[in-house]
Scaffold this motif. Structure first.
Motif, PDB file in Angstrom:
ATOM      1  N   LEU A   1       2.084  -3.317 -37.309  1.00  0.00           N
ATOM      2  CA  LEU A   1       1.105  -3.240 -36.227  1.00  0.00           C
ATOM      3  C   LEU A   1       0.699  -1.811 -35.853  1.00  0.00           C
ATOM      4  O   LEU A   1      -0.215  -1.644 -35.058  1.00  0.00           O
ATOM      5  CB  LEU A   1       1.664  -3.937 -34.976  1.00  0.00           C
ATOM      6  N   ARG A   2       1.387  -0.832 -36.383  1.00  0.00           N
ATOM      7  CA  ARG A   2       1.162   0.544 -35.945  1.00  0.00           C
ATOM      8  C   ARG A   2       0.621   1.426 -37.067  1.00  0.00           C
ATOM      9  O   ARG A   2       0.903   2.615 -37.132  1.00  0.00           O
ATOM     10  CB  ARG A   2       2.470   1.138 -35.413  1.00  0.00           C
ATOM     11  N   GLY A   3      -0.172   0.843 -37.959  1.00  0.00           N
ATOM     12  CA  GLY A   3      -0.728   1.596 -39.073  1.00  0.00           C
ATOM     13  C   GLY A   3      -1.444   2.881 -38.687  1.00  0.00           C
ATOM     14  O   GLY A   3      -1.334   3.885 -39.410  1.00  0.00           O
ATOM     15  N   PRO A   4      -2.184   2.911 -37.570  1.00  0.00           N
ATOM     16  CA  PRO A   4      -2.891   4.142 -37.209  1.00  0.00           C
ATOM     17  C   PRO A   4      -1.991   5.347 -36.971  1.00  0.00           C
ATOM     18  O   PRO A   4      -2.471   6.472 -36.897  1.00  0.00           O
ATOM     19  CB  PRO A   4      -3.620   3.737 -35.912  1.00  0.00           C
ATOM     20  N   ARG A   5      -0.687   5.116 -36.857  1.00  0.00           N
ATOM     21  CA  ARG A   5       0.219   6.268 -36.755  1.00  0.00           C
ATOM     22  C   ARG A   5       0.239   7.073 -38.049  1.00  0.00           C
ATOM     23  O   ARG A   5       0.545   8.268 -38.034  1.00  0.00           O
ATOM     24  CB  ARG A   5       1.638   5.805 -36.442  1.00  0.00           C
ATOM     25  N   TRP A   6      -0.051   6.412 -39.176  1.00  0.00           N
ATOM     26  CA  TRP A   6       0.132   7.047 -40.476  1.00  0.00           C
ATOM     27  C   TRP A   6      -1.138   7.149 -41.318  1.00  0.00           C
ATOM     28  O   TRP A   6      -1.163   7.882 -42.301  1.00  0.00           O
ATOM     29  CB  TRP A   6       1.183   6.271 -41.288  1.00  0.00           C
ATOM     30  N   ALA A   7      -2.156   6.394 -40.979  1.00  0.00           N
ATOM     31  CA  ALA A   7      -3.342   6.368 -41.830  1.00  0.00           C
ATOM     32  C   ALA A   7      -4.584   6.055 -41.006  1.00  0.00           C
ATOM     33  O   ALA A   7      -4.496   5.705 -39.826  1.00  0.00           O
ATOM     34  CB  ALA A   7      -3.166   5.321 -42.930  1.00  0.00           C
ATOM     35  N   ASP A   8      -5.760   6.169 -41.661  1.00  0.00           N
ATOM     36  CA  ASP A   8      -7.026   5.943 -40.968  1.00  0.00           C
ATOM     37  C   ASP A   8      -7.854   4.815 -41.576  1.00  0.00           C
ATOM     38  O   ASP A   8      -8.776   4.318 -40.929  1.00  0.00           O
ATOM     39  CB  ASP A   8      -7.874   7.228 -40.991  1.00  0.00           C
ATOM     40  N   LEU A   9      -7.560   4.418 -42.794  1.00  0.00           N
ATOM     41  CA  LEU A   9      -8.378   3.420 -43.481  1.00  0.00           C
ATOM     42  C   LEU A   9      -7.810   2.021 -43.299  1.00  0.00           C
ATOM     43  O   LEU A   9      -6.589   1.818 -43.358  1.00  0.00           O
ATOM     44  CB  LEU A   9      -8.453   3.746 -44.972  1.00  0.00           C
TER      45      LEU A   9
END
Length: 205
Positions: A112-120
């Motif tokens: 659920l926290r992908g935006p911590r590590w990536a943008d796409l």
């Protein structure tokens, strides 16, 4: 008095359990991440990281789950929630808690926290799909290397058990059947029967 800031269903559940185990008097304040409470100016003044848990004490504010749990164990030594007089055993306990913090929690956060590590979006999708594998591998590591007795540290119940129990609540969300790990499943059942866990659930922790 101690005051705990938390999200319902978060890793802060372990702090609730530990506080109940030691019989501490404390207040709790739920934050709603859907409303962005953790990013409000009032909360950022408490924890600039914008995350939970945060424990307000008379000495100051503590963040990071493992640090909070150790503080509780040291502040209430009569509860024997950590082997404070055994350097090796305490290091082993902290190694386990460190693995939960640095590996299992991070594995779970990729859902659920992908935006911590990536943008796409494609990166988010890839991370999401990987979670059952990484969580499963981590659970297998624990199954193979810990839980030789009733508790993480063998016969002694510790803060590590509270921490592990909180992580195990996430497994269904991560498409993991805890019954595939018999020792972990038995640990979860033992924990669920403890009064501290029942009190935690009743409080929304």
């Amino acid at each position: 008095m101690l005051k705990l800031y938390y999200f319902t269903g978060s890793i802060a559940r372990s702090v609730f359990i530990a506080l109940h185990e030691v019989g501490a008097e404390f207040e709790s304040q739920a934050l709603n991440p859907k409303n962005g409470d953790q990013r409000s100016p009032d909360y950022l003044a408490i924890n600039p990281k914008g995350r939970v848990p945060a424990l307000v004490t008379e000495h100051g504010i503590l963040t990071e789950n493992a640090a909070i749990l150790e503080y509780i164990a040291r502040r209430f030594p009569q509860a024997q929630l950590a082997p404070l007089d055994d350097a090796w055993a305490l290091a082993q306990l902290q190694a386990f808690n460190g693995y939960l913090a640095s590996t299992l929690h991070v594995n779970h956060a990729h859902r659920l926290r992908g935006p911590r590590w990536a943008d796409l979006q494609s990166s988010y999708d890839d991370m999401y799909q990987k979670v059952p594998q990484t969580m499963g591998e981590s659970m297998q590591y624990i199954e193979d290397n810990y839980l030789s007795g009733d508790w993480v540290m063998g016969d002694q119940f510790t803060i590590a058990d509270a921490y592990f129990h909180a992580v195990c609540y996430w497994l269904t969300m991560d498409e993991i059947d805890i019954q595939a790990y018999p020792k972990a499943a038995a640990h979860f059942a033992r924990m669920s029967a403890r009064e501290s866990v029942q009190k935690t659930l009743a409080m929304g922790g």
